[in-house]
Motif scaffolding. Structure first.
Motif, PDB file in Angstrom:
ATOM      1  N   ALA B 147      34.805  -9.225 -12.656  1.00  0.00           N
ATOM      2  CA  ALA B 147      35.817  -8.201 -13.260  1.00  0.00           C
ATOM      3  C   ALA B 147      35.200  -6.912 -13.608  1.00  0.00           C
ATOM      4  N   VAL B 148      36.270  -6.024 -13.250  1.00  0.00           N
ATOM      5  CA  VAL B 148      35.595  -4.681 -13.078  1.00  0.00           C
ATOM      6  C   VAL B 148      34.691  -4.146 -14.311  1.00  0.00           C
ATOM      7  N   ALA B 149      35.617  -4.800 -15.478  1.00  0.00           N
ATOM      8  CA  ALA B 149      35.022  -4.294 -16.729  1.00  0.00           C
ATOM      9  C   ALA B 149      34.449  -5.448 -17.282  1.00  0.00           C
ATOM     10  N   GLY B 150      33.170  -5.469 -18.005  1.00  0.00           N
ATOM     11  CA  GLY B 150      32.565  -6.215 -18.489  1.00  0.00           C
ATOM     12  C   GLY B 150      31.822  -5.553 -19.852  1.00  0.00           C
ATOM     13  N   THR B 151      31.097  -6.427 -20.672  1.00  0.00           N
ATOM     14  CA  THR B 151      30.521  -6.257 -21.788  1.00  0.00           C
ATOM     15  C   THR B 151      29.063  -6.613 -21.483  1.00  0.00           C
ATOM     16  N   VAL B 152      28.103  -5.733 -21.835  1.00  0.00           N
ATOM     17  CA  VAL B 152      26.603  -6.222 -22.005  1.00  0.00           C
ATOM     18  C   VAL B 152      26.331  -6.314 -23.478  1.00  0.00           C
TER      19      VAL B 152
ATOM     20  N   LEU C 272      25.581   1.395 -14.601  1.00  0.00           N
ATOM     21  CA  LEU C 272      26.205   0.208 -15.307  1.00  0.00           C
ATOM     22  C   LEU C 272      27.510   0.685 -15.544  1.00  0.00           C
ATOM     23  N   GLU C 275      29.568   0.956 -12.747  1.00  0.00           N
ATOM     24  CA  GLU C 275      30.023  -0.531 -12.126  1.00  0.00           C
ATOM     25  C   GLU C 275      31.104  -0.725 -13.115  1.00  0.00           C
ATOM     26  N   GLY C 276      31.743  -0.193 -14.069  1.00  0.00           N
ATOM     27  CA  GLY C 276      32.515  -0.657 -14.930  1.00  0.00           C
ATOM     28  C   GLY C 276      32.175  -1.487 -16.287  1.00  0.00           C
ATOM     29  N   PHE C 277      30.848  -1.592 -16.545  1.00  0.00           N
ATOM     30  CA  PHE C 277      30.317  -2.249 -17.456  1.00  0.00           C
ATOM     31  C   PHE C 277      30.155  -1.186 -18.844  1.00  0.00           C
TER      32      PHE C 277
END
Lengths: 150, 154, 288
Positions: B147-152, C272, C275-277
């Motif tokens: 997915a282009v958006a993710g969460t760390v 990040l 890259e969209g994070f």
């Protein structure tokens, strides 16, 4: 008038030919492609790194096109040279065209007498280790370049 | 004289250069692309140069010209697949290729063009002439399929 | 070290006196033989000086210490032999070429020994002694070569700066130590290759561990960033320390539009985000 001389590695005069030189005419456009291929295999044989091969072939492509477009056609002699410590590829482009009136100007980035980007001479000079240029209206233009293995 | 094939993919044109480029061939490609962009109303041009082991100033200039020309014809050009040795050599040669957008791979290039074309389409929604072109670009996915958006979580 | 370890052998005295008696003739034979075997890779004058020194030292030690190379009197000779092997190793002579210089003494002395009717037993003792000299030379030669190999493998280790994957699509090269032009170039080529092989769009060159940057190295860094951009990747330089920033400015190097970040962490955060994070702390805030 002559410009150039030895590159940072020096020892150019002492370098001896290792293997028989190949001579190719540069008369039509497809010759430029062929010169690239011949220089590539010589660069592989002289064990140049991939990046150095690419630099040498690109320089040869620029110079071959110069020979064809500005020199009205000519020839190139390609051989593998050895200076005792390293091997290299040498290419000598000759034409009997009108010559270059102002060599210093011709070696300036962006200068062009034709339709190019003006990077042919100055750019290819940066891609090789040794670069010598001789030109006069009587004898035409000779460019000698060498790329050494690292 | 042989020509380099130009493929149409939705509203994109796709060119993959697989041969050692003779100058004439490069000039033909320039002409062909201009005609095809107009004829197909393409919004993007992808040029794959991963098979090219050198790019000299002539080919570099061709790429710049194509990019500038397609921009005039309202299409975005992305050059994909440039090899590291080629890139290093171009920098040394002093060839900047202004105006040419690049992407690492065909996938990255498609994503870049997709995003680009989407933005433009939302810009001119009122001009209906291009809005209903067939085969429009789908929602871009991330290059690695994630997915282009993710969460760390930190 | 005692001056004599082995009991003297009566066979030794005859060959030793022959070697001492006909110094000039044996030395000139020796130089000639050794010269032939080295095929003129050393000038005659150099060889004559080397062998002259060796023979002189030999002639001094033989009457005192006999044929025992371990004796203290042979200290100078051993040092000369070690020096000879070291210089041969550095000049790229093979072990064979190096040892043969010493072994040529046998051949050189043979005629004299024969003329003096030296017994077979004495000749054998002489031959054994020369073998000892030759072996000592070879050992020193190998020592020098081992040293060179060690140095090279250290350099190789330095060269193999790893390209690290920090995140999906984000690579980093932490550069540590002294950067010379050749090493920088190699590291950069590795980085660009890795961008392709991993399909990564972002590269971070971290120079926190770099002591100094000269014009050439800075140029290589800039060219790498430009090359990465041409390939369609983003390249950020992080970890520029104050001194390096000063050097770069005083050298008049234009970093232009090159993106720089103070720390590797900031560079990673930027990559990040691109890259969209989104990086956020979870509600439990680090409590497990």
């Amino acid at each position: 008038m002559t410009i150039g001389g030895l590159g940072p590695q020096g020892g150019g005069a002492a370098s001896s030919s290792a293997g028989s030189p190949q001579r190719h005419a540069i008369v039509v456009e497809s010759d430029v492609v062929r010169v690239r291929q011949v220089v590539r295999s010589a660069a592989v044989a002289a064990r140049l790194s991939l990046v150095d091969q690419t630099k040498m072939v690109t320089a040869a492509s620029e110079l071959a096109r110069n020979t064809l477009v500005y020199g009205g056609g000519g020839a190139v002699t390609i051989d593998i040279v050895d200076n005792g410590r390293r091997r290299g590829v040498r290419a000598v482009f000759t034409d009997s065209g009108p010559g270059i009136a102002d060599l210093d100007l011709a070696l300036t980035d962006g200068w062009t007498s034709g339709s190019g980007l003006g990077l042919g001479l100055s750019g290819s000079r940066r891609l090789v280790d040794e670069f010598e240029l001789e030109s006069s209206p009587e004898t035409g233009t000779t460019v000698r370049v060498v790329k050494w293995s690292r | 004289m042989e020509r380099i094939p130009v493929l149409k993919l939705g509203n994109l044109l796709l060119v993959s250069i697989q041969v050692d480029l003779e100058d004439r061939l490069a000039l033909n490609l320039q002409d062909d692309l201009a005609e095809r962009i107009v004829a197909t109303g393409a919004r993007g041009v992808l040029i794959d140069i991963s098979a090219l082991d050198i790019v000299d100033s002539f080919v570099g200039r061709m790429l710049s010209t194509i990019a500038a020309m397609s921009k005039l014809l309202d299409a975005e050009t992305v050059v994909v697949g440039m090899r590291p040795a080629v890139a290093i050599t171009l920098v040394e040669l002093g060839l900047d290729m202004p105006g040419v957008r690049t992407a690492l791979t065909l996938e990255h290039g498609l994503a870049l063009l997709g995003a680009e074309v989407r933005v433009r389409r939302s810009d001119d929604t009122d001009s209906a002439d291009r809005a209903d072109l067939p085969g429009s670009i789908e929602e871009p996915t991330g290059p690695s399929g994630t997915a282009v958006a993710g969460t760390v979580v930190g | 070290m005692t001056d004599r370890v082995d009991p003297p052998d009566e066979g030794d005295s005859t060959w030793i006196s022959a070697l001492l008696g006909e110094q000039a003739e044996i030395l000139s034979h020796w130089i000639e033989r050794a010269g032939e075997m080295l095929r003129a890779r050393l000038t005659a004058a150099e060889l004559a000086r080397e062998l002259g020194d060796l023979y002189g030292s030999l002639a001094q030690a033989l009457p005192v210490a006999g044929a025992d190379l371990r004796a203290g009197a042979f200290g100078e000779l051993r040092a000369l032999l070690a020096e000879l092997s070291a210089s041969r190793a550095r000049q790229g002579f093979t072990p064979r070429e190096t040892a043969i210089t010493v072994f040529a003494l046998k051949d050189a002395a043979a005629t004299i020994l024969e003329k003096k009717s030296v017994s077979f037993r004495a000749y054998r003792r002489f031959s054994d002694f020369v073998d000892e000299l030759g072996l000592f030379t070879l050992e020193s030669y190998i020592e020098v070569r081992d040293q060179a190999v060690l140095e090279q493998s250290n350099q190789l280790l330095e060269l193999s700066t790893p390209v690290i994957k920090l995140w999906d699509g984000i690579l980093a090269v932490p550069l540590i130590g002294t950067l010379d032009s050749a090493r920088t170039q190699l590291v950069m080529e590795n980085l660009l290759e890795s961008l392709i092989s991993t399909g990564s769009k972002h590269a971070i060159i971290d120079i926190t561990g770099v002591g100094a940057v000269d014009t050439q190295v800075a140029q290589h860094l800039l060219k790498t960033v430009r090359a990465a951009q041409l390939m369609g990747a983003d390249c950020v330089i992080s970890g520029i320390r104050p001194q390096i920033a000063q050097t770069v400015v005083s050298l008049g190097i234009e970093f232009g539009e090159i993106a720089t970040k103070a720390t590797l962490a900031e560079a990673l955060a930027v990559a990040l985000r691109r890259e969209g994070f989104a990086v956020s702390r979870s509600a439990t805030g680090g409590v497990r």
